[in-house]
Design a protein around this motif. Structure first.
Motif, PDB file in Angstrom:
ATOM      1  N   PRO A 146       0.066   7.628 -10.387  1.00  0.00           N
ATOM      2  CA  PRO A 146       0.042   8.204  -9.345  1.00  0.00           C
ATOM      3  C   PRO A 146      -1.877   8.183  -8.729  1.00  0.00           C
ATOM      4  CG  PRO A 146       0.783  10.008 -11.029  1.00  0.00           C
ATOM      5  CD  PRO A 146       0.401   8.763 -11.621  1.00  0.00           C
ATOM      6  N   HIS A 147      -2.099   7.847  -7.640  1.00  0.00           N
ATOM      7  CA  HIS A 147      -3.687   7.663  -7.789  1.00  0.00           C
ATOM      8  C   HIS A 147      -3.307   6.947  -5.969  1.00  0.00           C
ATOM      9  CE1 HIS A 147      -2.307   3.297  -7.713  1.00  0.00           C
ATOM     10  NE2 HIS A 147      -3.559   2.944  -7.445  1.00  0.00           N
TER      11      HIS A 147
ATOM     12  N   HIS B 218      -0.643   4.378  -1.422  1.00  0.00           N
ATOM     13  CA  HIS B 218      -0.575   5.051  -2.302  1.00  0.00           C
ATOM     14  C   HIS B 218      -0.186   6.227  -2.364  1.00  0.00           C
ATOM     15  CE1 HIS B 218      -0.693   0.656  -3.598  1.00  0.00           C
ATOM     16  NE2 HIS B 218      -1.618   1.216  -3.742  1.00  0.00           N
ATOM     17  N   THR B 219       0.576   6.932  -0.727  1.00  0.00           N
ATOM     18  CA  THR B 219       0.095   8.044  -1.055  1.00  0.00           C
ATOM     19  C   THR B 219       1.640   9.011  -1.241  1.00  0.00           C
ATOM     20  OG1 THR B 219       0.286   8.530   1.022  1.00  0.00           O
ATOM     21  CG2 THR B 219      -1.748   8.720   0.738  1.00  0.00           C
ATOM     22  N   LYS B 220       1.785  10.460  -1.903  1.00  0.00           N
ATOM     23  CA  LYS B 220       3.143  11.087  -1.945  1.00  0.00           C
ATOM     24  C   LYS B 220       3.838  10.901  -1.009  1.00  0.00           C
ATOM     25  CE  LYS B 220       5.292  13.975  -4.015  1.00  0.00           C
ATOM     26  NZ  LYS B 220       5.534  14.997  -5.131  1.00  0.00           N
ATOM     27  N   LYS B 221       2.474  12.279   0.176  1.00  0.00           N
ATOM     28  CA  LYS B 221       3.258  12.282   1.476  1.00  0.00           C
ATOM     29  C   LYS B 221       1.872  12.497   2.446  1.00  0.00           C
ATOM     30  CE  LYS B 221       5.480  16.460   3.657  1.00  0.00           C
ATOM     31  NZ  LYS B 221       5.299  18.319   3.593  1.00  0.00           N
ATOM     32  N   LEU B 222       2.185  12.262   3.993  1.00  0.00           N
ATOM     33  CA  LEU B 222       1.489  11.943   4.628  1.00  0.00           C
ATOM     34  C   LEU B 222       1.271  13.310   5.717  1.00  0.00           C
ATOM     35  CD1 LEU B 222       1.800   8.249   6.182  1.00  0.00           C
ATOM     36  CD2 LEU B 222       0.193   8.978   4.687  1.00  0.00           C
ATOM     37  N   LEU B 223       0.326  14.012   5.607  1.00  0.00           N
ATOM     38  CA  LEU B 223       0.131  14.762   6.200  1.00  0.00           C
ATOM     39  C   LEU B 223      -0.625  15.628   7.809  1.00  0.00           C
ATOM     40  CD1 LEU B 223      -1.376  17.438   3.887  1.00  0.00           C
ATOM     41  CD2 LEU B 223       1.516  16.917   4.417  1.00  0.00           C
ATOM     42  N   LYS B 224      -1.113  14.591   8.581  1.00  0.00           N
ATOM     43  CA  LYS B 224      -1.188  14.100   9.534  1.00  0.00           C
ATOM     44  C   LYS B 224      -0.910  12.864  10.359  1.00  0.00           C
ATOM     45  CE  LYS B 224      -4.565  16.755   9.386  1.00  0.00           C
ATOM     46  NZ  LYS B 224      -4.368  17.874  10.433  1.00  0.00           N
ATOM     47  N   LYS B 225      -0.358  12.758  11.761  1.00  0.00           N
ATOM     48  CA  LYS B 225      -0.029  11.294  12.490  1.00  0.00           C
ATOM     49  C   LYS B 225      -0.653  10.812  13.333  1.00  0.00           C
ATOM     50  CE  LYS B 225       4.039  14.159  13.090  1.00  0.00           C
ATOM     51  NZ  LYS B 225       5.520  14.194  14.267  1.00  0.00           N
ATOM     52  N   LYS B 226      -0.169   9.394  13.407  1.00  0.00           N
ATOM     53  CA  LYS B 226      -1.284   8.490  14.690  1.00  0.00           C
ATOM     54  C   LYS B 226      -1.760   9.352  15.793  1.00  0.00           C
ATOM     55  CE  LYS B 226      -1.634   3.997  17.072  1.00  0.00           C
ATOM     56  NZ  LYS B 226      -0.754   3.354  17.470  1.00  0.00           N
ATOM     57  N   GLY B 227      -2.372   8.825  15.629  1.00  0.00           N
ATOM     58  CA  GLY B 227      -3.411  10.276  17.328  1.00  0.00           C
ATOM     59  C   GLY B 227      -4.274  11.592  17.109  1.00  0.00           C
ATOM     60  N   ASN B 228      -3.860  11.890  15.571  1.00  0.00           N
ATOM     61  CA  ASN B 228      -4.228  13.428  15.751  1.00  0.00           C
ATOM     62  C   ASN B 228      -6.126  13.510  15.153  1.00  0.00           C
ATOM     63  OD1 ASN B 228      -1.861  14.651  13.321  1.00  0.00           O
ATOM     64  ND2 ASN B 228      -2.136  14.834  15.214  1.00  0.00           N
TER      65      ASN B 228
ATOM     66  N   ASN C 111       2.548   7.925  -5.697  1.00  0.00           N
ATOM     67  CA  ASN C 111       2.485   6.671  -6.381  1.00  0.00           C
ATOM     68  C   ASN C 111       3.447   5.522  -5.814  1.00  0.00           C
ATOM     69  OD1 ASN C 111       2.234   4.608  -8.473  1.00  0.00           O
ATOM     70  ND2 ASN C 111       4.467   5.855  -9.764  1.00  0.00           N
ATOM     71  N   THR C 112       3.375   5.573  -4.092  1.00  0.00           N
ATOM     72  CA  THR C 112       4.243   4.908  -3.723  1.00  0.00           C
ATOM     73  C   THR C 112       3.587   3.188  -3.469  1.00  0.00           C
ATOM     74  OG1 THR C 112       2.755   5.151  -1.678  1.00  0.00           O
ATOM     75  CG2 THR C 112       4.920   6.295  -2.687  1.00  0.00           C
ATOM     76  N   GLY C 113       4.479   2.382  -2.990  1.00  0.00           N
ATOM     77  CA  GLY C 113       4.325   0.899  -3.183  1.00  0.00           C
ATOM     78  C   GLY C 113       4.234  -0.037  -4.363  1.00  0.00           C
ATOM     79  N   ARG C 114       2.914  -1.193  -4.236  1.00  0.00           N
ATOM     80  CA  ARG C 114       2.600  -0.866  -5.619  1.00  0.00           C
ATOM     81  C   ARG C 114       2.003  -0.698  -6.086  1.00  0.00           C
ATOM     82  NH1 ARG C 114       0.891  -7.645  -6.218  1.00  0.00           N
ATOM     83  NH2 ARG C 114      -0.355  -7.076  -6.211  1.00  0.00           N
TER      84      ARG C 114
ATOM     85  N   MET D 213       1.096  -1.180  -0.123  1.00  0.00           N
ATOM     86  CA  MET D 213      -0.266  -0.234   0.118  1.00  0.00           C
ATOM     87  C   MET D 213       0.842   1.358  -0.154  1.00  0.00           C
ATOM     88  SD  MET D 213      -3.394  -0.603   0.208  1.00  0.00           S
ATOM     89  CE  MET D 213      -4.242   0.324   0.892  1.00  0.00           C
ATOM     90  N   GLY D 214       2.032   0.849   0.026  1.00  0.00           N
ATOM     91  CA  GLY D 214       3.161   2.077  -0.013  1.00  0.00           C
ATOM     92  C   GLY D 214       2.599   3.135   1.241  1.00  0.00           C
ATOM     93  N   ASN D 215       2.592   4.564   1.071  1.00  0.00           N
ATOM     94  CA  ASN D 215       2.522   5.528   2.790  1.00  0.00           C
ATOM     95  C   ASN D 215       0.872   5.572   2.056  1.00  0.00           C
ATOM     96  OD1 ASN D 215       4.956   6.242   2.419  1.00  0.00           O
ATOM     97  ND2 ASN D 215       4.859   7.812   1.407  1.00  0.00           N
TER      98      ASN D 215
END
Length: 309
Positions: free
Chosen positions: A288-289, A258-268, A281-284, A240-242
């Motif tokens: 970009p999707h 498959h996200t490029k950048k995560l803007l939230k952290k666990k607990g938010n 386009n991360t992971g398999r 699943m990538g990011n």
């Protein structure tokens, strides 16, 4: 035999006798009797006059008192009529509130109120039951008793109505929380490149079950939360990538892969419409999707069924 006479002398202003007259003595008792009779008659006349004057005064006082009592009775009757009309008005308003409550329950798809707590569930009568103008003539005490009964029933009905509206508020609050927790909007704009369900894998060519929805768009496009919730995972997740996972409550969970950048952290905590990540386009992945999943009580469901926009 000589008759006894009484001689009277009449004097002038200087004291000189000017006239002499003689009165028979037998007339004196008769004169005295006439004098006494006149005195008695005068006394009785004065007494009757004073008594009649006192009685007339008492009659005027009684008439004035009676008039005041009549005015008080008329005033009390007017107050009773006004009070009974207010009771009828309250009955009508409670009946209208009861009908309004039933409409709210129908519109909001809530359970009908069948616990007998409405105005008609406490033995209450129809709103136009009290007729003071008729009952006043028949029995004043009966009207007062009926008014006390109506007041008691209105008090009970209003208490029940308050509890019923409190129940509606709680149910609507629960529905509001459920709606807030339901992923009801698209997480991003784009075109659907792969739907929920069985498909042929672009990597193996085999038939497989696709547990989410692939939405293709430009890399870096913002991904928004489709509902309020709590971020329970934010990081790398194998193929699943990011990936970011949001728990919305009521058994609802969404996942974004498959996200490029995560803007939230666990607990938010996030709100509906808030940006949580950027398309990548991360992971398999073949391009970009966003791989978007909706899970209900741990079971993957079709995200398309939750798109209201």
């Amino acid at each position: 035999m000589m008759k006894k006479k009484l001689t009277l002398l009449i004097f002038d202003a200087t004291g000189t006798p000017v006239k002499q007259t003689t009165i028979p003595r037998m007339l004196l008792p008769m004169a005295f009797m006439f004098f006494m009779a006149g005195a008695i008659a005068l006394y009785l006349g004065i007494s009757d006059y004073l008594r009649m004057k006192t009685e007339v005064k008492d009659v005027h006082s009684l008439r004035s008192s009676l008039q005041m009592q009549e005015e008080r009775v008329v005033q009390h009757q007017s107050q009773i009529v006004a009070f009974s009309n207010k009771i009828n008005s309250l009955n009508t308003k409670l009946a209208e509130l009861d009908n309004f409550e039933q409409k709210i329950r129908i519109i909001a798809n809530l359970e009908p109120n069948n616990d007998g707590s409405s105005i008609f569930g406490v033995g209450g009568s129809d709103p136009e039951d009290l007729d003071p103008t008729t009952m006043m003539v028949q029995d004043y005490q009966e009207l007062v008793r009926d008014m006390h009964v109506e007041i008691s029933e209105i008090d009970q009905a209003s208490h029940n109505q308050q509890q019923s509206f409190s129940s509606i508020f709680s149910q609507l609050e629960g529905k509001r929380n459920l709606l807030a927790a339901t992923p009801s909007i698209r997480p991003l704009k784009g075109w659907i490149s792969s739907r929920f369900g069985y498909r042929e894998s672009p990597f193996t060519g085999r038939r497989e079950f696709h547990r989410g929805l692939d939405i293709a768009t430009h890399a870096g496009s913002p991904i928004i939360a489709p509902a309020d919730g709590l971020v329970t995972y934010s990081g790398r997740k194998g193929l699943m990538g990011n990936m970011i996972t949001i728990e919305h409550g009521f058994g609802m969970v969404t996942r974004y892969g498959h996200t490029k950048k995560l803007l939230k952290k666990k607990g938010n905590r996030v709100k509906r419409g808030e940006t949580i990540a950027l398309v990548g386009n991360t992971g398999r992945s073949t391009g970009p999707h966003l791989h978007y999943e909706v899970r209900l009580n741990g079971v993957a469901v079709n995200p398309m069924n939750y798109f209201f926009n």
